[in-house]
Write a protein that holds these residues in place. Structure first.
Motif, PDB file in Angstrom:
ATOM      1  N   PHE A  28       0.860  -1.325   0.028  1.00 55.38           N
ATOM      2  CA  PHE A  28      -0.011   0.150   0.110  1.00 55.38           C
ATOM      3  C   PHE A  28       0.790   1.272  -0.061  1.00 55.38           C
ATOM      4  CE2 PHE A  28      -2.245  -3.514   1.915  1.00 55.38           C
ATOM      5  CZ  PHE A  28      -3.618  -3.092   1.424  1.00 55.38           C
ATOM      6  N   ASN A  29       0.545   2.163  -0.875  1.00 53.94           N
ATOM      7  CA  ASN A  29       0.014   1.964  -1.980  1.00 53.94           C
ATOM      8  C   ASN A  29       0.889   0.930  -3.114  1.00 53.94           C
ATOM      9  OD1 ASN A  29      -2.487   3.471  -1.939  1.00 53.94           O
ATOM     10  ND2 ASN A  29      -1.420   5.279  -2.193  1.00 53.94           N
ATOM     11  N   SER A 163     -20.296  13.683   0.047  1.00 55.45           N
ATOM     12  CA  SER A 163     -20.850  12.345  -0.126  1.00 55.45           C
ATOM     13  C   SER A 163     -20.662  11.882  -1.570  1.00 55.45           C
ATOM     14  CB  SER A 163     -21.985  11.978   0.370  1.00 55.45           C
ATOM     15  OG  SER A 163     -23.071  12.717  -0.341  1.00 55.45           O
ATOM     16  N   ALA A 164     -21.030  12.879  -2.414  1.00 58.55           N
ATOM     17  CA  ALA A 164     -20.760  12.703  -3.810  1.00 58.55           C
ATOM     18  C   ALA A 164     -19.328  12.510  -4.468  1.00 58.55           C
ATOM     19  CB  ALA A 164     -21.601  13.747  -4.707  1.00 58.55           C
ATOM     20  N   LEU A 165     -18.610  13.819  -3.735  1.00 57.96           N
ATOM     21  CA  LEU A 165     -17.317  13.846  -3.930  1.00 57.96           C
ATOM     22  C   LEU A 165     -16.439  12.794  -3.683  1.00 57.96           C
ATOM     23  CD1 LEU A 165     -14.756  15.400  -4.882  1.00 57.96           C
ATOM     24  CD2 LEU A 165     -14.835  16.686  -2.671  1.00 57.96           C
ATOM     25  N   LYS A 166     -16.863  12.167  -2.398  1.00 63.95           N
ATOM     26  CA  LYS A 166     -16.086  10.887  -1.768  1.00 63.95           C
ATOM     27  C   LYS A 166     -16.354   9.947  -2.775  1.00 63.95           C
ATOM     28  CE  LYS A 166     -16.364   7.813   1.663  1.00 63.95           C
ATOM     29  NZ  LYS A 166     -15.069   7.117   1.628  1.00 63.95           N
ATOM     30  N   GLN A 167     -17.733   9.655  -3.282  1.00 59.12           N
ATOM     31  CA  GLN A 167     -18.179   8.679  -4.083  1.00 59.12           C
ATOM     32  C   GLN A 167     -17.171   8.647  -5.422  1.00 59.12           C
ATOM     33  OE1 GLN A 167     -22.331   8.453  -4.804  1.00 59.12           O
ATOM     34  NE2 GLN A 167     -21.784   6.914  -6.668  1.00 59.12           N
ATOM     35  N   GLU A 168     -16.996   9.967  -5.953  1.00 60.28           N
ATOM     36  CA  GLU A 168     -16.281   9.823  -7.233  1.00 60.28           C
ATOM     37  C   GLU A 168     -14.770   9.675  -6.867  1.00 60.28           C
ATOM     38  OE1 GLU A 168     -16.992  10.096 -10.266  1.00 60.28           O
ATOM     39  OE2 GLU A 168     -19.303  10.046  -9.710  1.00 60.28           O
ATOM     40  N   ALA A 169     -14.156  10.290  -5.963  1.00 60.94           N
ATOM     41  CA  ALA A 169     -13.038  10.030  -5.483  1.00 60.94           C
ATOM     42  C   ALA A 169     -12.561   8.715  -5.041  1.00 60.94           C
ATOM     43  CB  ALA A 169     -12.517  10.928  -4.139  1.00 60.94           C
ATOM     44  N   ASP A 170     -13.484   8.075  -4.427  1.00 59.51           N
ATOM     45  CA  ASP A 170     -13.203   6.406  -4.126  1.00 59.51           C
ATOM     46  C   ASP A 170     -13.194   5.691  -5.530  1.00 59.51           C
ATOM     47  OD1 ASP A 170     -12.978   6.748  -1.544  1.00 59.51           O
ATOM     48  OD2 ASP A 170     -14.986   5.698  -1.009  1.00 59.51           O
ATOM     49  N   ARG A 171     -14.042   6.093  -6.529  1.00 59.96           N
ATOM     50  CA  ARG A 171     -13.940   5.484  -7.498  1.00 59.96           C
ATOM     51  C   ARG A 171     -12.801   5.758  -8.225  1.00 59.96           C
ATOM     52  NH1 ARG A 171     -16.675   6.082 -12.866  1.00 59.96           N
ATOM     53  NH2 ARG A 171     -17.279   8.240 -12.541  1.00 59.96           N
ATOM     54  N   ALA A 172     -12.056   6.831  -8.405  1.00 62.86           N
ATOM     55  CA  ALA A 172     -11.011   7.257  -9.004  1.00 62.86           C
ATOM     56  C   ALA A 172      -9.777   6.420  -8.290  1.00 62.86           C
ATOM     57  CB  ALA A 172     -10.684   8.675  -8.861  1.00 62.86           C
ATOM     58  N   ALA A 173      -9.824   6.126  -6.787  1.00 61.56           N
ATOM     59  CA  ALA A 173      -9.069   5.225  -6.092  1.00 61.56           C
ATOM     60  C   ALA A 173      -9.004   3.946  -6.759  1.00 61.56           C
ATOM     61  CB  ALA A 173      -9.350   5.434  -4.702  1.00 61.56           C
ATOM     62  N   ARG A 174      -9.941   3.344  -6.906  1.00 64.13           N
ATOM     63  CA  ARG A 174     -10.216   2.011  -7.474  1.00 64.13           C
ATOM     64  C   ARG A 174      -9.708   1.846  -8.983  1.00 64.13           C
ATOM     65  NH1 ARG A 174     -15.007   2.454  -4.437  1.00 64.13           N
ATOM     66  NH2 ARG A 174     -16.137   3.128  -6.276  1.00 64.13           N
ATOM     67  N   THR A 176      -7.441   3.883 -10.207  1.00 67.56           N
ATOM     68  CA  THR A 176      -5.968   3.964 -10.287  1.00 67.56           C
ATOM     69  C   THR A 176      -5.079   3.180  -9.739  1.00 67.56           C
ATOM     70  OG1 THR A 176      -6.043   5.534  -8.572  1.00 67.56           O
ATOM     71  CG2 THR A 176      -6.367   6.450 -10.867  1.00 67.56           C
ATOM     72  N   GLY A 177      -5.906   2.649  -8.605  1.00 66.09           N
ATOM     73  CA  GLY A 177      -5.033   1.740  -7.546  1.00 66.09           C
ATOM     74  C   GLY A 177      -4.622   2.462  -6.455  1.00 66.09           C
ATOM     75  N   PHE A 178      -4.766   3.838  -6.311  1.00 59.89           N
ATOM     76  CA  PHE A 178      -4.281   4.406  -5.214  1.00 59.89           C
ATOM     77  C   PHE A 178      -5.398   4.494  -3.963  1.00 59.89           C
ATOM     78  CE2 PHE A 178      -2.372   7.882  -8.490  1.00 59.89           C
ATOM     79  CZ  PHE A 178      -1.519   7.111  -8.835  1.00 59.89           C
ATOM     80  N   VAL A 179      -4.970   3.468  -3.171  1.00 56.13           N
ATOM     81  CA  VAL A 179      -6.117   3.216  -2.103  1.00 56.13           C
ATOM     82  C   VAL A 179      -5.959   4.488  -1.315  1.00 56.13           C
ATOM     83  CG1 VAL A 179      -6.505   1.668  -0.356  1.00 56.13           C
ATOM     84  CG2 VAL A 179      -5.829   0.846  -2.611  1.00 56.13           C
ATOM     85  N   ILE A 180      -4.896   4.626  -0.920  1.00 58.58           N
ATOM     86  CA  ILE A 180      -4.662   5.817  -0.006  1.00 58.58           C
ATOM     87  C   ILE A 180      -4.508   6.961  -0.732  1.00 58.58           C
ATOM     88  CG2 ILE A 180      -2.935   6.837   1.946  1.00 58.58           C
ATOM     89  CD1 ILE A 180      -2.628   3.786   2.161  1.00 58.58           C
ATOM     90  N   TYR A 181      -5.276   8.075  -0.781  1.00 61.00           N
ATOM     91  CA  TYR A 181      -5.268   9.127  -1.929  1.00 61.00           C
ATOM     92  C   TYR A 181      -5.497  10.423  -1.459  1.00 61.00           C
ATOM     93  CZ  TYR A 181     -10.095   9.003  -1.710  1.00 61.00           C
ATOM     94  OH  TYR A 181     -11.562   8.919  -1.360  1.00 61.00           O
ATOM     95  N   GLY A 182      -5.236  11.326  -2.224  1.00 61.55           N
ATOM     96  CA  GLY A 182      -5.761  13.008  -1.951  1.00 61.55           C
ATOM     97  C   GLY A 182      -5.740  13.460  -3.432  1.00 61.55           C
ATOM     98  N   ILE A 195     -12.633  17.109 -10.303  1.00 61.04           N
ATOM     99  CA  ILE A 195     -11.283  16.724  -9.524  1.00 61.04           C
ATOM    100  C   ILE A 195     -10.282  17.375 -10.563  1.00 61.04           C
ATOM    101  CG2 ILE A 195      -9.918  14.811  -9.061  1.00 61.04           C
ATOM    102  CD1 ILE A 195     -12.419  13.395  -8.364  1.00 61.04           C
ATOM    103  N   ILE A 196      -9.261  18.282 -10.233  1.00 63.41           N
ATOM    104  CA  ILE A 196      -8.369  18.737 -11.075  1.00 63.41           C
ATOM    105  C   ILE A 196      -6.858  18.079 -10.664  1.00 63.41           C
ATOM    106  CG2 ILE A 196      -9.280  21.040 -11.189  1.00 63.41           C
ATOM    107  CD1 ILE A 196      -7.565  22.116  -9.052  1.00 63.41           C
ATOM    108  N   ASP A 197      -6.859  17.339  -9.610  1.00 65.38           N
ATOM    109  CA  ASP A 197      -5.651  16.615  -9.365  1.00 65.38           C
ATOM    110  C   ASP A 197      -5.834  15.610  -8.340  1.00 65.38           C
ATOM    111  OD1 ASP A 197      -2.985  16.155  -9.250  1.00 65.38           O
ATOM    112  OD2 ASP A 197      -2.551  17.289  -7.465  1.00 65.38           O
ATOM    113  N   PHE A 198      -5.305  14.374  -8.683  1.00 67.27           N
ATOM    114  CA  PHE A 198      -5.727  13.115  -8.004  1.00 67.27           C
ATOM    115  C   PHE A 198      -4.289  12.359  -7.857  1.00 67.27           C
ATOM    116  CE2 PHE A 198      -7.020   9.008  -7.201  1.00 67.27           C
ATOM    117  CZ  PHE A 198      -8.246   9.099  -6.129  1.00 67.27           C
ATOM    118  N   ASN A 199      -3.812  11.775  -6.620  1.00 68.78           N
ATOM    119  CA  ASN A 199      -2.348  11.418  -6.455  1.00 68.78           C
ATOM    120  C   ASN A 199      -2.583  10.525  -5.262  1.00 68.78           C
ATOM    121  OD1 ASN A 199      -1.742  13.289  -3.936  1.00 68.78           O
ATOM    122  ND2 ASN A 199      -2.317  14.966  -5.617  1.00 68.78           N
ATOM    123  N   ASP A 200      -1.348   9.684  -5.022  1.00 65.35           N
ATOM    124  CA  ASP A 200      -1.227   9.035  -3.969  1.00 65.35           C
ATOM    125  C   ASP A 200      -0.464   9.731  -2.847  1.00 65.35           C
ATOM    126  OD1 ASP A 200       2.158   7.831  -4.095  1.00 65.35           O
ATOM    127  OD2 ASP A 200       1.416   8.659  -5.987  1.00 65.35           O
TER     128      ASP A 200
END
Length: 225
Positions: A28-29, A163-174, A176-182, A195-200
């Motif tokens: 992880f990650n 909650s909708a933002l979390k839902q989309e962020a969790d979907r992005a995590a799945r 990308t494989g970035f389980v722990i994300y920001g 979402i303008i940036d997504f990273n591990d």
């Protein structure tokens, strides 16, 4: 069962970890996910999977991006590690100057990214848990990596569905494989977000204890599957 918990970012370390991962050691990650999911690949993935994100296009030496000024130039081969990896340009002169600076650094994988007006929000999450934390980085003296958050100015606190933002962020995590994300997103006046940036491995600067509990919960849960 053995496992590895790491925050390594160097290519050398990730390649060593990837070799361990190939022998079914959970990490992880995932180093494979980090190595494979460059900003360029993530932008294409988000577009394909309808993750809400700004318009984005690859930059070539022979033509201007099909975006109106102002927009952002971001290196596409990795997440931003240095202030020079992300550049805000408001004119063709600034665009040309920015390209020259990237060329001097031998950075050739570049993206032009639409600038969005609205409230800038940073978020942290751990996929598969209830943990999700968001805040306005320009509201008071909050953590800032490079100071670029000031471009969007003071937030107007547009209501949005966390909650909708979390839902989309969790979907992005799945995806990308970035389980722990920001990441970062921009909230428009109508409450929609992109979402303008997504990273591990973000800093978790304002919520480290809560994040730590969620990370431990996620790791323990993975061994029960």
């Amino acid at each position: 069962m053995s496992g590895i918990f790491t925050m390594s970012r160097s290519r050398e370390a990730l390649q060593l970890l990837e070799a361990a991962e190939a022998h079914d050691i959970p990490i992880f990650n995932s180093p494979k996910s980090i190595l494979e999911n460059t900003r360029t690949k993530i932008s294409k993935l988000f577009d394909k999977e309808d993750i809400p994100a700004p318009k984005c296009c690859a930059i070539t030496c022979t033509s201007l991006p099909s975006l109106s000024y102002p927009f952002w130039i971001k290196r596409g081969d990795t997440c931003a590690q240095d202030a020079a990896d992300v550049c805000f340009v408001a004119s063709e002169t600034e665009y040309t100057k920015a390209l020259h600076q990237y060329e001097e650094r031998n950075v050739t994988d570049l993206l032009a990214v639409e600038h969005l007006e609205g409230d800038l929000v940073k978020f942290y999450g751990v996929e598969g848990t209830d943990f999700f934390f968001s805040y306005y980085p320009t509201l008071g003296k909050q953590f800032s990596k490079f100071g670029l958050e000031e471009i969007n100015g003071q937030p107007r606190l547009f209501p949005f569905d966390a909650s909708a933002l979390k839902q989309e962020a969790d979907r992005a995590a799945r995806l990308t494989g970035f389980v722990i994300y920001g990441g970062d997103c921009v909230i428009s006046a109508d409450g929609s977000f992109k979402i303008i940036d997504f990273n591990d491995w973000p800093s978790f600067s304002l919520c480290r204890e809560l994040a730590a509990r969620a990370i431990v919960e996620r790791i323990i849960d993975s061994y029960g599957k």
